[in-house]
Design an enzyme around this catalytic site. Structure first.
Site, PDB file in Angstrom:
ATOM      1  N   ASP A  38      26.407 -30.917  -2.716  1.00  0.00           N
ATOM      2  CA  ASP A  38      27.016 -31.319  -3.746  1.00  0.00           C
ATOM      3  C   ASP A  38      26.968 -32.749  -4.299  1.00  0.00           C
ATOM      4  O   ASP A  38      27.354 -33.575  -3.521  1.00  0.00           O
ATOM      5  CB  ASP A  38      28.315 -30.774  -3.867  1.00  0.00           C
ATOM      6  CG  ASP A  38      28.443 -29.276  -3.916  1.00  0.00           C
ATOM      7  OD1 ASP A  38      27.526 -28.456  -3.878  1.00  0.00           O
ATOM      8  OD2 ASP A  38      29.499 -28.678  -3.922  1.00  0.00           O
ATOM      9  N   ASP A  58      25.384 -19.462  -5.622  1.00  0.00           N
ATOM     10  CA  ASP A  58      25.976 -20.054  -4.568  1.00  0.00           C
ATOM     11  C   ASP A  58      25.701 -19.570  -3.214  1.00  0.00           C
ATOM     12  O   ASP A  58      25.078 -18.270  -3.086  1.00  0.00           O
ATOM     13  CB  ASP A  58      27.762 -20.452  -4.898  1.00  0.00           C
ATOM     14  CG  ASP A  58      27.964 -21.942  -4.733  1.00  0.00           C
ATOM     15  OD1 ASP A  58      27.142 -22.672  -3.842  1.00  0.00           O
ATOM     16  OD2 ASP A  58      28.692 -22.551  -5.242  1.00  0.00           O
TER      17      ASP A  58
END
Ligand code: NAG
Ligand code: NAG
Ligand code: NAG
Ligand code: NAG
Ligand code: NAG
Ligand code: NAG
Ligand code: NAG
Length: 585
Positions: A242, A175
């Site tokens: 996302d 991430d």
């Protein structure tokens, strides 16, 4: 399969292949690729995040992993089990390694690896290319930035404890939170002053140096157009921000993927984010659309639902979607070609995607964008096909043979007609359209012409932008006949919904084309194929082509006005930029 022990060697090999490719004039444009021999078809598995957020636990992972096996999902290829954010601690150990939170993982990560490997599953670990993990709650948990080698070695050792096991350990996913030094390491920074690629290069090299087969999934939300650089570093990369638990997230993600589908291939895949199938957020037809498109675009298929825990079991309807052998087969097809966007009927609310499959087959998705059930017709010409010897309509559960010209079928609200075509004949080549450059259009009102950087805004080199509800571009065009004509609209749109992805950002812009005052509205996807932060045109000078039938033509002179009529009522009042149009007279 080869492993390289030093980053220097990798760089050397990459530049060597650059050299080899550049000597071959006929070769495709060079895209250096990680060659770790892994993920030759898109990775499949389960991840804790979409259902459990940053609160995983040993019992959650155990029961869901067991359910992968018990429900027959492992047998269909769902292999990796990844513990997402929340597993580690605020600080490193005295020796500097990352370790697990023993309250929630009492048996520890090496034992978790053993548990998964004993079930025949792969073990996925999550980390972050910043100083702390992607969590906004306290206490913050330490990330991997500047500790890449130590962490890669630690993660590999948790898998390497199990020498009998030949399974892969993916470092899934890596991430991007708390990563931008110049801004004081905020949670997210969508406009960093340097590319994230250097941080991902460092982890990629660190993984290779462990000598363990680790699938590397890059997750930096599409910042700095990773399709241009991530194939050299990882096995997949997130293309967008996302997925969110609302259906509008599906078209938002697809509209960003449109210009990037050609970047996917064996070993390097576009990651559209983890699946929401089974989370009771979407209707069953919406879940079918989500799963169909993710599968045919060759995204990793990572289940994000609670399959089984002390409180939850996945529904039979959702499980049937995840288990559909045909759809999984399209995702895992040996040809490895991602389907691409073909047509959108904006006012009518549906669109067509299609892609080649192995054994001379093709998969076609006709997605119903409207929230009403109806029947939709696929015009075979729109996917380059004339006749189909054998057609399989997956979600309707029917087959047809000797289909000519069109195929019509029922579809639910937000559902998709998913078709496998085999034994088909190709449509005759389309006639050549006549091209009208935006350079010959007259801008009026707010609209302005801008010159583009060398080689951009193809094939014109300039474009008309700032097309507002009262700004437009017009030209008189002579036609030999009237009626409706097929037109290729050449446009630029790089209005990326990144900070707006949590709300209502769409990744689209509208345009209207008025022919003798008959108005056709189109909603175009993104066209950007280069960095929105550092490329010469910031992705706003990369041309996309949108094919649309436009009515209102008359024999003789026609008034053609490109604008964004009614734009003030839309999400974004400015239209896409206009480069030109090709008319099929
Ligand atoms: C470990 O996880 C538990 C449960 O989430 C949490 O209460 C605790 O603070 C964590 N331990 C540390 C040292 O962060
Ligand atoms: C990559 O690693 C090198 C060597 O450890 C370090 O000097 C450099 O700052 C790192 N790059 C980034 C972008 O973190
Ligand atoms: C990886 O393999 C290379 C070449 O065989 C070797 O030199 C290196 O020591 C190995 N690294 C590790 C961490 O095992
Ligand atoms: C699909 O396959 C056909 C037949 O081999 C080929 O002509 C066509 O170019 C392919 N299309 C794509 C997008 O790869
Ligand atoms: C199918 O597409 C072709 C080419 O765009 C067009 O000429 C034809 O009218 C379409 N047929 C139908 C039934 O829509
Ligand atoms: C292929 O399709 C044609 C008609 O489109 C049909 O006549 C022929 O029998 C089919 N062949 C096979 C092997 O299915
Ligand atoms: C495009 O137009 C439609 C209809 O007016 C509107 O609902 C939509 O929000 C517009 N799209 C954008 C990106 O503004």
């Amino acid at each position: 399969m080869m492993f390289f022990s030093t980053p220097k060697l990798i760089v050397l090999l990459v530049s060597l292949s650059l050299l080899l490719f550049s000597t071959n004039a006929a070769a495709k444009p060079l895209r250096p690729r990680l060659d770790n021999g892994l993920a030759l078809t898109p990775p499949m598995g389960w991840n804790s995040y979409n259902h459990y957020s940053c609160s995983p636990s040993e019992s959650i992972v155990h029961s869901n992993a067991q359910a992968l096996v018990d429900l027959g999902l492992q047998a269909q290829g769902y292999h990796f089990v990844t513990v997402d954010c929340g597993w580690t601690l605020p600080d490193r150990t005295a020796s500097g390694t990352m370790t697990w939170n023993a309250t929630i993982f009492p048996s520890g990560f090496p034992a978790l690896g053993t548990f998964l490997h004993n079930l025949g599953l792969g073990f996925g670990v999550y980390s972050d290319a910043g100083i702390q993990m992607c969590m906004t709650g306290e206490p913050a948990q330490v990330g991997s930035l500047f500790h890449e080698q130590q962490d890669a070695t630690t993660f590999a050792s948790w898998g390497a404890d199990l020498l009998k096991c030949t399974l892969l350990v993916p470092l899934s996913k890596y991430d991007n939170c708390y990563s931008e030094a110049s801004a004081g390491y905020p949670n997210t920074d969508y406009s960093p002053t340097v590319s994230p690629s250097g941080r991902y290069q460092n982890m990629s090299s660190a993984i290779l140096a462990t000598n363990r087969s680790i699938v590397f999934q890059i997750c930096e939300w599409g910042v700095d157009f990773p399709s241009a650089w991530a194939p050299a570093l990882g096995n997949s990369w997130r293309v967008t921000n996302d997925i969110i638990p609302a259906y509008r997230t599906i078209p938002r993600i697809l509209n960003q993927v449109v210009p990037q589908t050609s970047f996917a291939g064996p070993g390097h895949w576009l990651d559209l984010d983890m699946l929401e199938v089974g989370n009771n957020i979407f209707t069953i037809p919406e879940e079918q659309t989500h799963f169909s498109l993710w599968a045919i675009l060759k995204s990793p298929l990572v289940i994000g639902a609670a399959l089984k825990d002390s409180a939850t079991s996945i529904s039979t309807e959702s499980l049937d979607i995840l288990l559909n052998e045909d759809v999984i087969g399209y995702n895992q097809d040996s040809l490895g070609v991602a389907a691409s966007f073909r047509r959108r009927w904006t006012e009518e609310g549906y669109e067509v995607w299609a892609g080649n499959l192995s054994e001379n087959r093709m998969v076609v998705a006709v997605a119903n964008l409207q929230d009403t059930a109806r029947s939709l017709t696929l015009n075979l010409t729109d996917v380059g096909v004339q006749t189909v010897g054998s057609l399989k309509d997956i979600w309707n559960g029917v087959t047809a043979s000797n289909v000519e010209t069109t195929y019509t079928a029922p579809v639910e609200a937000h559902g998709t007609i998913l078709l496998e075509l085999s034994n088909f004949t190709e449509a005759a080549a389309a006639p050549t359209p006549t091209f009208y450059s935006s350079a010959s259009f007259t801008p009026t009102g707010d609209a302005v012409r801008t010159t583009c950087s060398t080689g951009l805004c193809t094939p014109v080199g300039s474009k008309i932008g700032n097309i507002s509800p009262t700004g437009s571009a017009s030209l008189s065009i002579t036609a030999a006949s009237g009626g409706s004509k097929l037109v290729d609209i050449y446009f630029c749109n790089n209005d990326i919904a990144i900070s707006t992805s949590w709300g209502y950002g769409t990744n689209t812009r509208n345009m209207t084309i008025a022919v003798n005052d008959v108005v056709t509205r189109i909603e175009v996807p993104l066209s950007g194929k280069s960095s929105e932060l550092f490329s010469p045109g910031l992705g706003w000078q990369d041309t996309g082509i949108f094919k649309v039938a436009i009515g209102g033509w008359q024999e003789g002179t026609n008034s053609v006005v490109v604008g964004n009529q009614g734009g003030a009522a839309g999400y974004q009042s400015y239209g896409a930029d206009f480069v030109g149009m090709g008319i099929y007279f």
